[in-house]
Design an enzyme around this catalytic site. Structure first.
Site, PDB file in Angstrom:
ATOM      1  N   SER A  47      72.934  38.506  -3.082  1.00  0.00           N
ATOM      2  CA  SER A  47      73.215  39.889  -3.826  1.00  0.00           C
ATOM      3  C   SER A  47      74.254  39.624  -4.793  1.00  0.00           C
ATOM      4  CB  SER A  47      73.772  40.770  -2.665  1.00  0.00           C
ATOM      5  OG  SER A  47      74.241  41.999  -3.385  1.00  0.00           O
ATOM      6  N   LYS A  74      77.308  37.951   2.550  1.00  0.00           N
ATOM      7  CA  LYS A  74      76.292  37.144   1.742  1.00  0.00           C
ATOM      8  C   LYS A  74      76.990  35.835   1.322  1.00  0.00           C
ATOM      9  CE  LYS A  74      72.891  39.796   2.010  1.00  0.00           C
ATOM     10  NZ  LYS A  74      71.494  39.346   2.604  1.00  0.00           N
ATOM     11  N   TYR A  85      79.781  43.586   4.387  1.00  0.00           N
ATOM     12  CA  TYR A  85      78.449  43.158   4.175  1.00  0.00           C
ATOM     13  C   TYR A  85      78.567  41.980   2.943  1.00  0.00           C
ATOM     14  CZ  TYR A  85      74.048  43.429   1.570  1.00  0.00           C
ATOM     15  OH  TYR A  85      73.019  43.033   1.002  1.00  0.00           O
TER      16      TYR A  85
HETATM   17  P1  NAD Z   1      65.609  46.518   4.810  1.00  0.00           P
HETATM   18  O1  NAD Z   1      66.685  46.993   5.918  1.00  0.00           O
HETATM   19  O2  NAD Z   1      64.486  47.249   4.362  1.00  0.00           O
HETATM   20  O3  NAD Z   1      64.764  45.067   5.546  1.00  0.00           O
HETATM   21  C1  NAD Z   1      65.573  44.327   6.331  1.00  0.00           C
HETATM   22  C2  NAD Z   1      64.602  44.029   7.580  1.00  0.00           C
HETATM   23  O4  NAD Z   1      65.093  43.059   8.554  1.00  0.00           O
HETATM   24  C3  NAD Z   1      64.176  45.541   8.176  1.00  0.00           C
HETATM   25  O5  NAD Z   1      62.935  45.568   8.548  1.00  0.00           O
HETATM   26  C4  NAD Z   1      64.856  45.114   9.816  1.00  0.00           C
HETATM   27  O6  NAD Z   1      64.188  45.722  10.780  1.00  0.00           O
HETATM   28  C5  NAD Z   1      65.110  43.660   9.793  1.00  0.00           C
HETATM   29  N1  NAD Z   1      65.853  43.132  10.545  1.00  0.00           N
HETATM   30  C6  NAD Z   1      67.588  43.115  10.342  1.00  0.00           C
HETATM   31  N2  NAD Z   1      68.191  42.424  11.216  1.00  0.00           N
HETATM   32  C7  NAD Z   1      67.286  41.846  12.109  1.00  0.00           C
HETATM   33  C8  NAD Z   1      67.243  40.791  13.210  1.00  0.00           C
HETATM   34  N3  NAD Z   1      68.431  40.543  13.669  1.00  0.00           N
HETATM   35  N4  NAD Z   1      66.046  40.150  13.508  1.00  0.00           N
HETATM   36  C9  NAD Z   1      65.018  40.725  12.985  1.00  0.00           C
HETATM   37  N5  NAD Z   1      64.918  41.414  12.166  1.00  0.00           N
HETATM   38  C10 NAD Z   1      65.829  42.085  11.629  1.00  0.00           C
HETATM   39  O7  NAD Z   1      66.401  45.694   3.497  1.00  0.00           O
HETATM   40  P2  NAD Z   1      65.867  45.261   2.339  1.00  0.00           P
HETATM   41  O8  NAD Z   1      66.287  46.223   1.208  1.00  0.00           O
HETATM   42  O9  NAD Z   1      64.440  44.931   2.083  1.00  0.00           O
HETATM   43  O10 NAD Z   1      66.841  44.114   2.001  1.00  0.00           O
HETATM   44  C11 NAD Z   1      66.351  42.815   2.391  1.00  0.00           C
HETATM   45  C12 NAD Z   1      67.386  41.700   2.305  1.00  0.00           C
HETATM   46  O11 NAD Z   1      67.832  41.627   0.890  1.00  0.00           O
HETATM   47  C13 NAD Z   1      68.576  41.990   3.062  1.00  0.00           C
HETATM   48  O12 NAD Z   1      69.283  40.700   3.423  1.00  0.00           O
HETATM   49  C14 NAD Z   1      69.474  42.548   2.147  1.00  0.00           C
HETATM   50  O13 NAD Z   1      70.984  42.270   2.457  1.00  0.00           O
HETATM   51  C15 NAD Z   1      69.218  41.982   0.603  1.00  0.00           C
HETATM   52  N6  NAD Z   1      69.561  42.660  -0.397  1.00  0.00           N
HETATM   53  C16 NAD Z   1      69.350  43.971  -0.262  1.00  0.00           C
HETATM   54  C17 NAD Z   1      69.517  44.668  -1.603  1.00  0.00           C
HETATM   55  C18 NAD Z   1      69.102  46.111  -1.839  1.00  0.00           C
HETATM   56  O14 NAD Z   1      69.695  46.870  -2.507  1.00  0.00           O
HETATM   57  N7  NAD Z   1      68.072  46.507  -1.146  1.00  0.00           N
HETATM   58  C19 NAD Z   1      70.155  44.200  -2.674  1.00  0.00           C
HETATM   59  C20 NAD Z   1      70.528  42.836  -2.531  1.00  0.00           C
HETATM   60  C21 NAD Z   1      70.453  42.066  -1.484  1.00  0.00           C
HETATM   61  C1  WQD Z   2      74.257  52.657  -7.918  1.00  0.00           C
HETATM   62  C2  WQD Z   2      75.088  53.642  -8.783  1.00  0.00           C
HETATM   63  C3  WQD Z   2      76.993  54.646  -7.781  1.00  0.00           C
HETATM   64  C4  WQD Z   2      74.373  56.956  -5.012  1.00  0.00           C
HETATM   65  C5  WQD Z   2      74.505  48.561  -3.539  1.00  0.00           C
HETATM   66  C6  WQD Z   2      75.331  47.473  -2.709  1.00  0.00           C
HETATM   67  C7  WQD Z   2      75.091  46.159  -3.283  1.00  0.00           C
HETATM   68  C8  WQD Z   2      73.347  45.591  -3.448  1.00  0.00           C
HETATM   69  C9  WQD Z   2      72.939  47.002  -4.104  1.00  0.00           C
HETATM   70  C10 WQD Z   2      72.929  44.771  -1.315  1.00  0.00           C
HETATM   71  C11 WQD Z   2      76.600  53.422  -8.447  1.00  0.00           C
HETATM   72  C12 WQD Z   2      75.944  55.710  -8.100  1.00  0.00           C
HETATM   73  C13 WQD Z   2      74.769  56.287  -6.098  1.00  0.00           C
HETATM   74  C14 WQD Z   2      74.723  58.281  -5.141  1.00  0.00           C
HETATM   75  C15 WQD Z   2      75.638  57.826  -7.252  1.00  0.00           C
HETATM   76  N1  WQD Z   2      72.911  45.779  -1.998  1.00  0.00           N
HETATM   77  N2  WQD Z   2      75.533  56.582  -7.180  1.00  0.00           N
HETATM   78  N3  WQD Z   2      75.071  58.838  -6.465  1.00  0.00           N
HETATM   79  O1  WQD Z   2      76.532  50.437  -4.993  1.00  0.00           O
HETATM   80  O2  WQD Z   2      75.128  49.217  -6.983  1.00  0.00           O
HETATM   81  O3  WQD Z   2      74.983  48.512  -4.753  1.00  0.00           O
HETATM   82  O4  WQD Z   2      73.126  48.365  -3.551  1.00  0.00           O
HETATM   83  O5  WQD Z   2      73.055  43.724  -1.542  1.00  0.00           O
HETATM   84  O6  WQD Z   2      75.776  45.077  -2.476  1.00  0.00           O
HETATM   85  O7  WQD Z   2      76.563  47.770  -3.017  1.00  0.00           O
HETATM   86  O8  WQD Z   2      73.853  50.541  -5.465  1.00  0.00           O
HETATM   87  O9  WQD Z   2      72.314  52.367  -5.531  1.00  0.00           O
HETATM   88  O10 WQD Z   2      74.476  52.667  -4.353  1.00  0.00           O
HETATM   89  O11 WQD Z   2      74.766  52.848  -6.529  1.00  0.00           O
HETATM   90  O12 WQD Z   2      76.419  58.532  -8.394  1.00  0.00           O
HETATM   91  O13 WQD Z   2      74.503  59.211  -4.443  1.00  0.00           O
HETATM   92  O14 WQD Z   2      74.841  54.808  -8.455  1.00  0.00           O
HETATM   93  O15 WQD Z   2      78.201  54.984  -7.902  1.00  0.00           O
HETATM   94  O16 WQD Z   2      77.313  53.469  -9.775  1.00  0.00           O
HETATM   95  P1  WQD Z   2      75.286  49.776  -5.628  1.00  0.00           P
HETATM   96  P2  WQD Z   2      73.718  52.345  -5.430  1.00  0.00           P
END
Ligand code: NAD
Ligand code: WQD
Length: 347
Positions: free
Chosen positions: A128, A157, A153
């Protein structure tokens, strides 16, 4: 010809489900492991509907070392792993850090152990942009320093990347690619899969679409006195389908290329920053909806602005984001409407 089999952990989740579709479209055979802690089993049917192929699915918790090992013994032909399974709610991780350290790190360690025992050497990891914190210079490159994590969190990562790096250094046969996602948004064009947050969304785009559809009364914009052109925070919003495609490229790179470094990491974003108000305006335009929002206090821990330098991913992976923020917001809106009007009713 026999297909390469790929394990996708967290494959019924948001990014995982889109990646399963892209892997299948590229001729891979997929087996999903997910404990459904943050996803719905119906996603497997929806993936099948989109791709015409049903991925294998196994429901267990990767924190269970024995089940993880037994799984690899049963599927001894797995060639590569894409590891999405993790908890991802930043705020919850501050309130309950052990839940995050346990799930995100124990699952990773179990997986790497079981892969090692079964000679599975190719690993793609969901990292991330959170690993950079607030970067000193923008756009942020892969060589920017890793700042102190601002949530448990985020720390999982950083530590996960270190665990993976050390594992590749210690084992010659092991190769891994970490993809540092910026802000994934949007949904598949079929509107059959998309982001499905449990309860009140933390992230901007699901909050916008849920407000527009009437599930939430009003969107709070967290602060408008940041040092940005319109005062609201800037992020790099990447369409989830573009993001999913980067995993296919990473898997192919690992399977086909013997001359890559043992551990590589790439920024996966668009290279373009958008403010919260720009996202709202774009959403109103593509959805033809007026959004009810108000400016409120800043959210603690938010970085002011971040967007990716994607040159390394563009040149080394040959990957580039193709879709626009308008495409992504329209797909998110179509998904919200289709889900609420069709899929949710068929629970
Ligand atoms: P998500 O929660 O939709 O998907 C994660 C899946 O993993 C879920 O289906 C959950 O049931 C499963 N899971 C969690 N822990 C588990 C375990 N111990 N055993 C088996 N299954 C398990 O999340 P996502 O948005 O698809 O994110 C996927 C990955 O990408 C995550 O590692 C997240 O940290 C990373 N990521 C997400 C974002 C974002 O904004 N969505 C941004 C950067 C990184
Ligand atoms: C985006 C922008 C908020 C909600 C998070 C995690 C990051 C990564 C991606 C996993 C920001 C603003 C949001 C609302 C708002 N995930 N906002 N009103 O914070 O950039 O990142 O998701 O790895 O680790 O921290 O994403 O979608 O929460 O926010 O004004 O109700 O929207 O302040 O500027 P963020 P977000």
């Amino acid at each position: 010809m026999q297909k390469n089999k790929v394990l996708v952990t967290g494959g019924t989740g948001y990014i995982g489900s889109h990646t399963v579709v892209e892997l299948q479209n590229n001729g891979f055979e997929v087996v999903i492991v997910d404990n459904l802690s943050n996803s719905d089993i119906k996603v497997v049917d929806r993936i099948q509907k989109i791709s015409g192929k049903r991925p294998a699915f196994e429901n267990f918790d990767l924190c269970d070392a024995k089940k993880t090992k037994d799984f690899f013994k049963k599927h001894s032909d797995i060639k590569a792993v894409v590891h999405f399974a993790a908890y991802k709610a930043v705020g919850e991780s501050v309130l309950n850090p052990l839940k995050y350290y346990h799930n995100n790190l124990v699952a990773l360690i179990n997986l790497l152990h079981a892969m090692g025992e079964n000679n599975v050497s190719n690993f793609v990891f969901s990292s991330s942009c959170t690993v950079y914190g607030q970067p000193d210079e923008l756009p942020v490159t892969e060589s920017s320093p890793i700042k102190e994590a601002n949530s448990p969190y985020g720390y999982t990562k950083q530590v996960s990347e270190k665990i993976i790096r050390d594992t590749t250094s210690a084992n010659n046969f092991f190769k891994a690619i970490a993809l540092r996602y910026f802000n994934p948004i949007g949904a598949h064009e079929s509107a059959l899969i998309g982001e499905l947050p449990l309860g009140v969304p933390n992230n901007l785009v699901p909050f916008i679409t849920q407000t527009a559809i009437g599930l939430r009364e009003q969107l709070s914009v967290f602060g408008n006195d940041y040092n940005t052109p319109d005062g609201t925070c800037i992020r790099d919003y990447i369409h989830v389908v573009d993001l999913a495609k980067s995993h296919v490229i990473a898997i192919k790179r690992l399977l086909q290329n013997n001359n890559i470094k043992d551990f590589e990491f790439f920024n996966i974003g668009t290279g373009k920053g958008n403010s919260v108000l720009e996202v709202i305006n774009a959403f109103e335009k593509v959805s033809e909806q007026k959004l009810n929002y108000k400016i409120t206090n800043k959210r603690e821990g938010d970085v002011e602005k971040i967007y990716a330098d994607t040159k390394y991913a563009n040149s080394e992976l040959g990957w580039k984001a193709e879709k626009t923020i308008d495409d992504a917001l329209l797909s998110a809106w179509n998904w919200e409407m289709y889900y609420r009007n069709n899929l949710e009713n068929k629970k």
